[in-house]
Design a protein around this motif. Sequence first.
Motif, PDB file in Angstrom:
ATOM      1  N   SER A   1       0.839  -1.205   0.000  1.00  0.00           N
ATOM      2  CA  SER A   1       0.000   0.000   0.000  1.00  0.00           C
ATOM      3  C   SER A   1       0.874   1.254   0.000  1.00  0.00           C
ATOM      4  N   ILE A   2       1.992   1.173   0.710  1.00  0.00           N
ATOM      5  CA  ILE A   2       2.912   2.318   0.748  1.00  0.00           C
ATOM      6  C   ILE A   2       3.444   2.591  -0.665  1.00  0.00           C
ATOM      7  N   GLU A   3       3.724   1.526  -1.390  1.00  0.00           N
ATOM      8  CA  GLU A   3       4.211   1.701  -2.754  1.00  0.00           C
ATOM      9  C   GLU A   3       3.177   2.456  -3.601  1.00  0.00           C
ATOM     10  N   PHE A   4       1.920   2.096  -3.397  1.00  0.00           N
ATOM     11  CA  PHE A   4       0.855   2.772  -4.141  1.00  0.00           C
ATOM     12  C   PHE A   4       0.785   4.257  -3.745  1.00  0.00           C
ATOM     13  N   CYS A   5       0.860   4.527  -2.450  1.00  0.00           N
ATOM     14  CA  CYS A   5       0.783   5.922  -1.978  1.00  0.00           C
ATOM     15  C   CYS A   5       1.909   6.747  -2.576  1.00  0.00           C
ATOM     16  N   ASN A   6       3.076   6.131  -2.689  1.00  0.00           N
ATOM     17  CA  ASN A   6       4.216   6.832  -3.269  1.00  0.00           C
ATOM     18  C   ASN A   6       3.974   7.101  -4.754  1.00  0.00           C
ATOM     19  N   GLN A   7       3.447   6.084  -5.406  1.00  0.00           N
ATOM     20  CA  GLN A   7       3.208   6.172  -6.844  1.00  0.00           C
ATOM     21  C   GLN A   7       2.254   7.319  -7.182  1.00  0.00           C
ATOM     22  N   ILE A   8       1.234   7.507  -6.362  1.00  0.00           N
ATOM     23  CA  ILE A   8       0.244   8.532  -6.712  1.00  0.00           C
ATOM     24  C   ILE A   8       0.562   9.881  -6.068  1.00  0.00           C
ATOM     25  N   GLY A   9       1.729   9.971  -5.481  1.00  0.00           N
ATOM     26  CA  GLY A   9       2.215  11.264  -5.017  1.00  0.00           C
ATOM     27  C   GLY A   9       1.614  11.776  -3.719  1.00  0.00           C
ATOM     28  N   LEU A  10       1.240  10.899  -2.801  1.00  0.00           N
ATOM     29  CA  LEU A  10       0.788  11.388  -1.489  1.00  0.00           C
ATOM     30  C   LEU A  10       1.991  11.963  -0.732  1.00  0.00           C
ATOM     31  N   ASN A  11       1.708  12.750   0.301  1.00  0.00           N
ATOM     32  CA  ASN A  11       2.809  13.361   1.052  1.00  0.00           C
ATOM     33  C   ASN A  11       3.341  12.482   2.170  1.00  0.00           C
ATOM     34  N   TYR A  12       2.439  11.718   2.807  1.00  0.00           N
ATOM     35  CA  TYR A  12       2.909  10.906   3.921  1.00  0.00           C
ATOM     36  C   TYR A  12       2.005   9.705   4.167  1.00  0.00           C
ATOM     37  N   VAL A  13       2.556   8.739   4.909  1.00  0.00           N
ATOM     38  CA  VAL A  13       1.727   7.645   5.422  1.00  0.00           C
ATOM     39  C   VAL A  13       1.867   7.650   6.940  1.00  0.00           C
ATOM     40  N   SER A  14       0.830   7.202   7.613  1.00  0.00           N
ATOM     41  CA  SER A  14       0.887   7.141   9.069  1.00  0.00           C
ATOM     42  C   SER A  14       0.486   5.729   9.508  1.00  0.00           C
ATOM     43  N   CYS A  15       1.293   5.172  10.418  1.00  0.00           N
ATOM     44  CA  CYS A  15       1.055   3.768  10.791  1.00  0.00           C
ATOM     45  C   CYS A  15       1.357   3.583  12.279  1.00  0.00           C
ATOM     46  N   SER A  16       1.141   2.375  12.783  1.00  0.00           N
ATOM     47  CA  SER A  16       1.388   2.155  14.202  1.00  0.00           C
ATOM     48  C   SER A  16       2.892   2.294  14.482  1.00  0.00           C
ATOM     49  N   PRO A  17       3.267   2.701  15.701  1.00  0.00           N
ATOM     50  CA  PRO A  17       4.681   3.000  15.976  1.00  0.00           C
ATOM     51  C   PRO A  17       5.629   1.881  15.560  1.00  0.00           C
ATOM     52  N   TYR A  18       5.246   0.622  15.806  1.00  0.00           N
ATOM     53  CA  TYR A  18       6.154  -0.485  15.497  1.00  0.00           C
ATOM     54  C   TYR A  18       6.348  -0.691  14.010  1.00  0.00           C
ATOM     55  N   ARG A  19       5.483  -0.128  13.227  1.00  0.00           N
ATOM     56  CA  ARG A  19       5.639  -0.306  11.786  1.00  0.00           C
ATOM     57  C   ARG A  19       6.409   0.856  11.156  1.00  0.00           C
ATOM     58  N   VAL A  20       6.753   1.855  11.947  1.00  0.00           N
ATOM     59  CA  VAL A  20       7.432   3.027  11.385  1.00  0.00           C
ATOM     60  C   VAL A  20       8.723   2.647  10.639  1.00  0.00           C
ATOM     61  N   PRO A  21       9.617   1.836  11.248  1.00  0.00           N
ATOM     62  CA  PRO A  21      10.840   1.489  10.501  1.00  0.00           C
ATOM     63  C   PRO A  21      10.535   0.715   9.215  1.00  0.00           C
TER      64      PRO A  21
END
Length: 884
Positions: free
Chosen positions: A848-868
């Motif tokens: 999903s992050i790859e998709f967000c990057n592809q369509i030019g979103l500014n950021y993603v937000s996720c649970s703390p443990y998934r940040v890295p």
Amino acid sequence: MAKYIYFFGDGKAEGNAKMKDLLGGKGANLAEMTNLKIPVPPGFTISTQACLHFFKNKQKWPVGLKEELFRNLKKLEKSKGAKFGDKNNPLLVSVRSGAKVSMPGMMDTVLNLGLNSTTLKGLLESTGNPRFVYDSFRRFIQMFGDVVMDIPKADFEHLLSREKKRAGVKLDVDLKVEYLQHLIEKFKELYKKKKKTSFPENPYDQLGMACNAVFLSWNNDRAKFYRRQNNIPDNIGTAVNVQAMVYGNLGNDSATGVGFTRDPATGKKIFYGEYLANAQGEDVVAGIRTPLHFKDLKKQFPKAYQNLKQITGRLEKHYRDIQDFEFTIEKGKLYLLQTRAGKRTAAAAVQIAVDMVHEKLIGKKEALLRITPEQIDRLLHPVIDPKAKVQVIAKGLPASPGAATGKAVFTADEAAERGDKEKVILVRNETCPDDIHGMDAAQGILTARGGMTSHAAVVARGMGKCCVAGCESIKVDEKGNKFLVGKQIIKRNDFITLDGSTGRVITGMVPTVEPSMSGAFGKFLSWADGIRQLGIRANADIPRDAKTARDFGAEGIGLCRTEHMFFAKDRIPLVQKMILATTTEKRKEALNKLLPLQEKDFEGLFEVMGGYPVTIRLLDPPLHEFLPRREELMVEVALLKKGRKTAGKNLKEKEKLLSRIEELHEFNPMLGHRGCRLGITFPEVSEMQVRAIFQAACRVIKKGKKVQPEVMIPLVSLSGEFYQQKELVDRVAREIMKKEKVKLSYMVGTMIELPRATVIADKIARKAEFFSFGTNDLTQTTFGFSRDDAGKFIRVYVDKNILLSDPFQNLDTEGVGELIKIAAKKGRSVRPKLKVGICGEHGGDPSSIEFCNQIGLNYVSCSPYRVPIARLAAAQASLKRTGK
Ligand code: PEP
Ligand code: MG
């Protein structure tokens, strides 16, 4: 005619490392090593195409394959100066499977193939070493019987143990010729009894049967399970490698071993491996004798050791990756039998990638693409608290790091059965490929035998599972469901804890601590930060989680769900008072009590985030979620009415509460009175929350610190809903800034989580300063799948290929993704600088992050443990997009 067999030997090969699809990993690397003039016994590889043909054509060989096999055998005979099936100077071969990717669940090796009562004599003559010859023959019958003919290995082992007892020796190597001869007879009897036919004498039959067994092993249950676990396609088939034998069991001047060019557990650059003198094949990994380390190899075989070090160093440079190799020393001469990229722990993978960048073997971008986000996930698992008082009862090899606590179980089947309901640790003497399902289900694995390269160790590392192997001080009684350490008995269901990083075995449960982001890991992720375009924020509601998120590298909070503050135990009575209030005045009274508590929470969040943006969402869930359950209360009231309990005042209060709950009851709460609908019907709730946000912000500013509040309005579907709530936020913010004499910049934006909002996003963006896609609700409402109930049927949809994956885990780019694209485009058409991100669970999912990057979103937000994980996934998405 199609070519199915590729020869390697005498310094040149028909294949090379790039031909893994056709030759499998093992075959391709044997060809490559031959081309590199590395001493590899000659042989040939039957391609994966032959295997695929075999399955497509009722288990028949392709036309011409037999003749091709004969031609290549002739070539091999010429190369070795020996003849297959010859009574004077026989050629013996090994047969190994080898798919494109290494698959521990596939067929084990068959060695010494070609031996029979005739060739045995020839081998006796050519070597003059009867012990070696009979040892080789008994091994061959056992391997052929077990691997090719499915006669249980344990039956052979039972006979071997009996023979050792009869001979009065402990180790296989101490069995004298006469005992080996006797054992061979016993093995042959066993074979005949089980298979109702004699052990095959004809070497060509032996070879044909072994090749078929390799093909068939592609579809055995172990292999299928492994493929499912590792997303390996079913239609790639395996190759068969037939190779001239070299012997590590010719005496004490011979040996066999396995090793790594770096430590596969830590990644440290140390030449690392294990070997056994006068041994063959699987002896080292099977845990039959405890293997020796390379420091002993250096002493016992100094020349071969130097040679091995030099060759494997060359291979590492050539492949630009850590190598896992197998070798044999035959009368002092070294042969390489296999090399491949070494399976490694996640920590080692990062360490090696970082070191290889420093050694200029690979570039930073390549390093970033070598680690999967799932590996990062493994690095984030807790380890045993070093300050915890623990009772160490034994110490084994630190085979795969991490910490695991659970109940001891002694069979893989039991581990598999119980593993998804409770935490279990699988305890075995040693593991074998049949145990994979149990290892997968267990929290950790403990074995009494076997080294760092044993089956248990290798498989556990691949699974990212904690493992302590070769713990020789424990005596495992698998049948009796217990193990002994000295006098202490640990029984089935007793809790034990494993420390896979140190090899400690501990009784009971032990506290763990969170991993740190220092060293190679920190550096690696800083490279990811230098590449990625997406910002990474965290979903965090309380200062402790915000701190974890910051430590993991979050650049802000993308979603603070304020209702989680309402749910706190000490606040529930206040929240209930607020809900039950019959007048606005009474409601405000309760809200005023909540105000300072919320203010304190926000203050904490702002402080922890040290000037990074903090997106705070106004109250979202339906109010009845804060009240007791309707059904339970109905029962209580009924009981009180029956007079079974003292009624009176209590009954009145309960009835009042029940009637309010009835009023608030909804048939479809997810689609009911929630989100901004609450703030619109009870503006005083929004007002209190906004007041708390801005008072907290002013207080932090007065301490000389920075804040960036972003107020977020949830579940908007009409532009009017947003405009109305924004007006409220701006008004309260103005009042507070005036009162506090502080000027601060802030934003007001909205969640886009309903399809209607996506298509009127331009209207909303006239006043909204940011959008955050709530992809949980957006998926729910786009599909019309209830997020709480869909799990039941989504699995069926995935099995039937109607859905590729669960859309609540991996963003549905075709549908939900399209709506996101529309909304982002429409929003930016009226406000080009509109900040757009996502904060649903998909914010931590790599695809999903790859998709967000592809369509030019500014950021993603996720649970703390998934940040890295998100930091790396975002960098990889950028690298894939730009192709650089
Ligand atoms: C969402 O809907 O994606 C979201 C983040 O909000 P919640 O999960 O709290 O409904
Ligand atoms: Mg939502």
